[in-house]
Design a protein around this motif. Structure first.
Motif, PDB file in Angstrom:
ATOM      1  N   TRP A  69       1.055  -1.340   0.130  1.00 10.71           N
ATOM      2  CA  TRP A  69       0.002   0.025   0.057  1.00 10.71           C
ATOM      3  C   TRP A  69       0.929   1.146   0.250  1.00 10.71           C
ATOM      4  O   TRP A  69       0.497   2.412  -0.775  1.00 10.71           O
ATOM      5  CB  TRP A  69      -1.041  -0.067   1.245  1.00 10.71           C
ATOM      6  N   LEU A 139      -6.650  -1.321   7.414  1.00  9.39           N
ATOM      7  CA  LEU A 139      -5.685  -0.735   6.678  1.00  9.39           C
ATOM      8  C   LEU A 139      -5.327   0.313   7.067  1.00  9.39           C
ATOM      9  O   LEU A 139      -4.021   0.734   7.308  1.00  9.39           O
ATOM     10  CB  LEU A 139      -6.291  -0.766   5.130  1.00  9.39           C
ATOM     11  N   TYR A 143      -1.647   1.150   8.505  1.00  8.95           N
ATOM     12  CA  TYR A 143      -0.937   1.993   7.566  1.00  8.95           C
ATOM     13  C   TYR A 143      -0.216   3.291   8.552  1.00  8.95           C
ATOM     14  O   TYR A 143       0.948   3.533   8.295  1.00  8.95           O
ATOM     15  CB  TYR A 143      -1.557   2.409   6.353  1.00  8.95           C
TER      16      TYR A 143
END
Length: 208
Positions: A69, A139, A143
């Motif tokens: 990502w 996520l 992250y």
């Protein structure tokens, strides 16, 4: 909420890339190649060998998806500002609307599309998240934590080799996971809280 979190992540990625190289956009780094290599590491953690018993290491799988990502956001940011890019990415990232499928085959398709186009396959990535039942909220939490740790490393000598990655017998990633689990990712100052907590722990090992 999703658009706001996406914009925050894009802004953080722009900032950390600038710390590493202030003219990063003009360098045209091969982000797609980094995604390809990370995808191979991801498959190793998920398991692919038919001649031995393997169980997916789901925490590691999710960590590798977060690393991918980072590179994907960097590719997207080549197209413009975090605000502009967030608006165009939003429609392709409806993770909750996707049905889980064959993770290995979907990862191969994602990697193939990324290599062929040298761009980030957003739709394919969203499918991978659905395959491992990783929500957009998770996520975001993972992250932000990893991004803050990357910045913390840079601020504490990562580039010149003076940073100590092992804290009292555990890697900094493990300390990060513990810290993130104790904090509210929806808090307005979540990013600052993570950084301060890392700073406090790192100061403790320096004084030990």
């Amino acid at each position: 909420m999703m658009k706001q979190q996406l914009q925050v992540m894009l802004t953080l990625q722009d900032e950390i890339n600038t710390v590493v190289n202030e003219n990063w956009r003009a360098q045209n780094f091969a982000w797609y190649r980094a995604i390809w290599v990370e995808s191979a590491e991801l498959l190793d953690h998920y398991g692919w060998k038919w001649w031995k018993k393997q169980q997916p290491e789901m925490n590691q799988v999710k960590l590798e998806l977060v690393d991918i990502w980072h590179f994907g956001l960097s590719l997207e940011l080549q197209q413009g500002s975090p605000e502009k890019v967030a608006a165009t990415m939003l429609g392709e990232l409806k993770v909750e609307q996707r049905t889980p499928g064959d993770f290995r085959e979907n990862l191969e398709s994602f990697t193939l599309n990324t290599l062929a186009s040298k761009q980030f396959d957003l739709v394919g990535f969203a499918q991978l998240l659905a395959d491992v039942e990783m929500s957009f909220a998770e996520l975001y939490q993972r992250y932000v934590g990893k991004n803050v740790l990357n910045r913390f490393r840079q601020d504490n000598g990562y580039k010149d080799g003076t940073y100590v990655k092992n804290w009292t017998g555990r890697e900094d990633n493990e300390h990060l996971a513990e810290i993130a689990g104790q904090l509210d990712a929806s808090a307005v100052d979540y990013i600052d809280q993570v950084y301060r907590s890392l700073q406090e722990r790192y100061r403790e090992i320096a004084l030990a």
